[in-house]
Write an enzyme that holds these catalytic residues in place. Structure first.
Site, short mmCIF file in Angstrom:
data_model
loop_
_atom_site.label_atom_id
_atom_site.label_comp_id
_atom_site.label_asym_id
_atom_site.label_seq_id
_atom_site.Cartn_x
_atom_site.Cartn_y
_atom_site.Cartn_z
N HIS A 36 -54.14 -75.50 -23.03
CA HIS A 36 -55.40 -74.93 -22.55
C HIS A 36 -55.75 -73.65 -23.31
O HIS A 36 -55.04 -72.65 -23.23
CB HIS A 36 -55.28 -74.63 -21.06
CG HIS A 36 -56.54 -74.14 -20.42
ND1 HIS A 36 -56.60 -73.01 -19.66
CD2 HIS A 36 -57.79 -74.66 -20.43
CE1 HIS A 36 -57.83 -72.84 -19.22
NE2 HIS A 36 -58.57 -73.82 -19.67
N GLU A 63 -56.89 -77.64 -26.54
CA GLU A 63 -58.17 -77.57 -25.85
C GLU A 63 -58.83 -76.26 -26.24
O GLU A 63 -58.19 -75.20 -26.20
CB GLU A 63 -57.96 -77.64 -24.34
CG GLU A 63 -59.25 -77.74 -23.52
CD GLU A 63 -59.85 -76.40 -23.16
OE1 GLU A 63 -61.04 -76.35 -22.82
OE2 GLU A 63 -59.13 -75.38 -23.24
N ASP A 65 -62.90 -74.02 -26.66
CA ASP A 65 -64.31 -73.93 -26.28
C ASP A 65 -65.12 -73.41 -27.46
O ASP A 65 -64.69 -72.49 -28.14
CB ASP A 65 -64.48 -72.96 -25.11
CG ASP A 65 -63.52 -73.24 -23.97
OD1 ASP A 65 -63.77 -74.16 -23.21
OD2 ASP A 65 -62.49 -72.53 -23.88
N HIS A 78 -64.46 -68.85 -24.81
CA HIS A 78 -64.79 -69.52 -23.55
C HIS A 78 -66.07 -68.99 -22.92
O HIS A 78 -66.95 -69.76 -22.52
CB HIS A 78 -63.64 -69.37 -22.56
CG HIS A 78 -63.91 -69.98 -21.22
ND1 HIS A 78 -64.53 -69.27 -20.19
CD2 HIS A 78 -63.68 -71.22 -20.73
CE1 HIS A 78 -64.65 -70.07 -19.14
NE2 HIS A 78 -64.14 -71.25 -19.43
N GLU A 137 -64.59 -78.43 -26.22
CA GLU A 137 -65.61 -78.36 -25.18
C GLU A 137 -66.86 -77.67 -25.70
O GLU A 137 -66.82 -76.55 -26.20
CB GLU A 137 -65.10 -77.61 -23.95
CG GLU A 137 -66.17 -77.54 -22.86
CD GLU A 137 -65.72 -76.87 -21.57
OE1 GLU A 137 -66.59 -76.62 -20.71
OE2 GLU A 137 -64.52 -76.59 -21.44
#
Length: 268
Positions: A36, A63, A65, A78, A137
């Protein structure tokens, strides 16, 4: 009548076969380990240090962003502002890439990370492509016109457009995911679901996702066995986010999900 020695051999053979099948079944359902924001439990999130740590800890995917700067560059952060994770203040969209990379993105976490910067997506690919997969993402894409095109261009430039390149793109924004899918239909798409969006994984909505979605990815606090079974029955894979405790990991693994996002990629 068989003698006791023969019966014992048969018993051991059957036991060995059962154990072997159990091991194979467990291996088949071993979920992907997804770091993450890298290894956000150990390092400042979404930084090169965090991604490197996740790689060292055996993660299968990173993962991360992405948002977009004033000069149209994709950066890995993020929040839509730099306030929480840097020594600066303001919206990501109001900085150019050189300006945003002048900020310190490490000291807030620990002084030993002082000088860590917000990386561009291109820099992350330069450093880690070919070593690990990427779960990307699209963060608040409605703020950034053409961010889907920017991402598609970056992936095409690097020839990351085939399924074996270990790229998954996800978002809460269904319209953004549809646009990206139209641009690069070969890249698997994941739709994120949080507690407030429980109705999004009704049977009706799951059917509506089928034309462009490969993964339905719910938050851990809303997950149960019946939900995961329903997602799988509709033909989707699922990645659960975000696991922070070992006890939670054990429970999720028993649901036979395809991936688990964790701040601590070394949890097992």
């Amino acid at each position: 009548m068989r003698n006791p020695a023969t019966l014992l051999v048969i018993l051991f053979a059957l036991l060995f076969r059962a154990i072997t099948r159990l091991i194979v079944k467990t291996e088949q359902h071993s979920p992907l380990k997804i770091g993450h924001r890298g290894a956000a439990g150990y390092c400042p999130e979404n930084t090169i240090s965090s991604f490197q740590k996740a790689l060292e800890l055996g993660a299968d995917y990173l993962e991360l962003d992405i948002q977009m700067t004033k000069d149209g560059e994709l950066v890995v952060i993020h929040d839509s502002t730099v306030n929480r994770t840097t020594n600066g203040k303001g919206k990501v969209m109001d900085f150019t890439l050189p300006e945003i990379q002048n900020l310190d993105a490490g000291s807030w976490f620990h002084r030993k990370f002082a000088g860590e910067k917000i990386p561009s997506l291109s820099e992350v690919f330069d450093e880690f492509a070919g070593k690990i997969g990427f779960l990307i993402e699209l963060k608040k894409p409605s703020l950034y016109p053409l961010i889907e095109e920017k991402l598609a261009e970056e992936l095409m430039k690097r020839e990351f457009t085939t399924g074996d390149r270990q790229i998954i793109v996800q978002s809460f924004d269904r319209e953004s995911l549809k646009r990206f899918h139209e641009l690069l239909p070969s890249i698997p798409i994941g739709i994120l679901v949080r507690n407030a969006g429980l109705k999004m994984i009704s049977n009706k909505n799951l059917k509506s996702f089928a034309s462009y979605v490969s993964y339905v990815n719910p938050k851990i606090s809303m997950v149960n066995k019946r939900m995961i079974k329903r997602i799988h029955l509709h033909g989707f894979k699922t990645i659960i986010w975000t696991v922070k405790r070992k006890n939670d990991l054990k429970a999720i693994k028993n649901l036979h999900v395809e991936g688990i996002v964790s701040d601590f990629p070394d949890l097992s």
